[in-house]
Motif scaffolding. Sequence first.
Motif, PDB file in Angstrom:
ATOM      1  N   PHE A 181       0.598  -0.143  54.660  1.00 54.85           N
ATOM      2  CA  PHE A 181       0.717  -0.203  56.120  1.00 54.85           C
ATOM      3  C   PHE A 181       2.045  -0.771  56.601  1.00 54.85           C
ATOM      4  O   PHE A 181       2.703  -0.165  57.459  1.00 54.85           O
ATOM      5  N   PRO A 182       2.496  -1.932  56.108  1.00 55.15           N
ATOM      6  CA  PRO A 182       3.762  -2.470  56.644  1.00 55.15           C
ATOM      7  C   PRO A 182       4.928  -1.515  56.464  1.00 55.15           C
ATOM      8  O   PRO A 182       5.773  -1.380  57.360  1.00 55.15           O
ATOM      9  N   ILE A 183       4.974  -0.848  55.303  1.00 56.50           N
ATOM     10  CA  ILE A 183       6.075   0.078  55.040  1.00 56.50           C
ATOM     11  C   ILE A 183       5.966   1.308  55.929  1.00 56.50           C
ATOM     12  O   ILE A 183       6.951   1.751  56.540  1.00 56.50           O
ATOM     13  N   ASN A 184       4.768   1.899  55.998  1.00 57.16           N
ATOM     14  CA  ASN A 184       4.590   3.098  56.816  1.00 57.16           C
ATOM     15  C   ASN A 184       4.853   2.825  58.293  1.00 57.16           C
ATOM     16  O   ASN A 184       5.500   3.622  58.980  1.00 57.16           O
ATOM     17  N   PHE A 185       4.341   1.718  58.791  1.00 55.30           N
ATOM     18  CA  PHE A 185       4.528   1.387  60.202  1.00 55.30           C
ATOM     19  C   PHE A 185       6.011   1.200  60.520  1.00 55.30           C
ATOM     20  O   PHE A 185       6.511   1.682  61.543  1.00 55.30           O
ATOM     21  N   ALA A 186       6.721   0.516  59.619  1.00 57.47           N
ATOM     22  CA  ALA A 186       8.135   0.230  59.867  1.00 57.47           C
ATOM     23  C   ALA A 186       9.025   1.447  59.655  1.00 57.47           C
ATOM     24  O   ALA A 186       9.899   1.746  60.481  1.00 57.47           O
ATOM     25  N   THR A 187       8.804   2.171  58.541  1.00 62.16           N
ATOM     26  CA  THR A 187       9.732   3.251  58.187  1.00 62.16           C
ATOM     27  C   THR A 187       9.388   4.577  58.838  1.00 62.16           C
ATOM     28  O   THR A 187      10.251   5.464  58.918  1.00 62.16           O
ATOM     29  N   LYS A 188       8.166   4.733  59.275  1.00 59.75           N
ATOM     30  CA  LYS A 188       7.785   5.974  59.944  1.00 59.75           C
ATOM     31  C   LYS A 188       7.781   5.793  61.462  1.00 59.75           C
ATOM     32  O   LYS A 188       8.648   6.302  62.166  1.00 59.75           O
ATOM     33  N   MET A 189       6.830   5.040  61.977  1.00 63.17           N
ATOM     34  CA  MET A 189       6.659   4.962  63.417  1.00 63.17           C
ATOM     35  C   MET A 189       7.808   4.220  64.117  1.00 63.17           C
ATOM     36  O   MET A 189       8.450   4.750  65.028  1.00 63.17           O
ATOM     37  N   MET A 190       8.088   2.995  63.690  1.00 64.55           N
ATOM     38  CA  MET A 190       9.071   2.193  64.425  1.00 64.55           C
ATOM     39  C   MET A 190      10.499   2.642  64.147  1.00 64.55           C
ATOM     40  O   MET A 190      11.353   2.581  65.030  1.00 64.55           O
ATOM     41  N   SER A 191      10.759   3.122  62.949  1.00 66.86           N
ATOM     42  CA  SER A 191      12.093   3.637  62.657  1.00 66.86           C
ATOM     43  C   SER A 191      12.389   4.884  63.481  1.00 66.86           C
ATOM     44  O   SER A 191      13.486   5.036  64.034  1.00 66.86           O
ATOM     45  N   THR A 192      11.410   5.772  63.590  1.00 68.51           N
ATOM     46  CA  THR A 192      11.597   6.985  64.400  1.00 68.51           C
ATOM     47  C   THR A 192      11.768   6.631  65.864  1.00 68.51           C
ATOM     48  O   THR A 192      12.581   7.251  66.576  1.00 68.51           O
ATOM     49  N   PHE A 193      11.009   5.645  66.328  1.00 63.98           N
ATOM     50  CA  PHE A 193      11.168   5.178  67.712  1.00 63.98           C
ATOM     51  C   PHE A 193      12.596   4.700  67.962  1.00 63.98           C
ATOM     52  O   PHE A 193      13.244   5.113  68.934  1.00 63.98           O
ATOM     53  N   ALA A 194      13.108   3.846  67.090  1.00 62.15           N
ATOM     54  CA  ALA A 194      14.453   3.292  67.281  1.00 62.15           C
ATOM     55  C   ALA A 194      15.518   4.379  67.232  1.00 62.15           C
ATOM     56  O   ALA A 194      16.445   4.401  68.060  1.00 62.15           O
TER      57      ALA A 194
END
Length: 350
Positions: free
Chosen positions: A314-327
């Motif tokens: 979860f921490p990796i997916n949330f950071a590298t998928k959702m939040m990275s794409t947002f940024a």
Amino acid sequence: MNKIKFFAISSIFILSACGSDGSTPTSASRVGASGFVASDTPAPPLEISSQELDSAVKCSEGFGPDSGRAVLLVPGATQTVESNFSWNYIPAFDKAGIPWCAVDLPNSNTGELQASSEYITHAIRKMFNTTKTKIAIVGFSQGGVMPRWSLKFFPDTRDMVEDMIGIAAANHGLIEANLLCAPPVVGCITSFTQIAVGAKWMDALNAGGETLAGIDYTQIYTRTDDVAIPNFDEANGVSSLRTGDGNKVNIATQDICLTNTADHFLVGSSDAVGFAIVSDALAHPGVASVERLQALTPGLCLTPFMPGVDPLMFPINFATKMMSTFAQSVTLQPKSTQEPALRCYAGGEC
């Protein structure tokens, strides 16, 4: 006979069609004075090529003529199908054998919303024409608002959709978008100019009623949302749908679990309570039921993640998928300094 739902679960220039007398209808012939679009109003033509629209739709292996009811996933602004759903809803559906399709929208769903809505309209038609069964739609944030544009201005889609489920949907506009788009010289990503409070696109969408008869609307919100604000209650919240003839319910995650603290991105990706509300709406006739969901407590309230989410990843997916794409989307996607004009069919200049 009760309907059966699966446990499951999201710029163009429109040329107006000619009337029977050869004339071109005005915008008023599509949009009444009240803002309501009659169900027998001809849908405007799609200007984007069918090949491009087709290429944006991804479907599960189980989707086909014999798959029965399917779910359309629509990602939020700044997100793609991969970043928003590949590590949560899609594996949950696949494990349960639920047929689904998902649609990638231009510029990670930051492009002009009238153009992007053509992709959703096409996906609805494609899914219904394949299965001959009404579909359900699950959309996150801006993706929970945009299908309502298709249902309003492309009336043939109304008979193709049974459920419209929004997760943290910005149904009444985002104050943050107003702030981000305030410096006119700098500009902001295009869809933010249209999803802002008081935007012409948003006003056109909600005029004449927010819901339509024959469709079940379940709106999920969290009182600890940090993007779709304010969202403290049903009566004044950004996400709640309060007008129109559709069968509707607005449920806060805290109505089910008082201590739920999911924010905007968590409720749309990993929150067990949000997923439970989606699942209840799709597993029963009508909209989701607070009473049914409260019967799942306290176990539900002690569950940290929805099915499909790998706790270790979860921490990796949330950071590298959702939040990275947002940024990346906020920083790199094309910017606009003013809101695009409404198209003729939506009440704009013809």
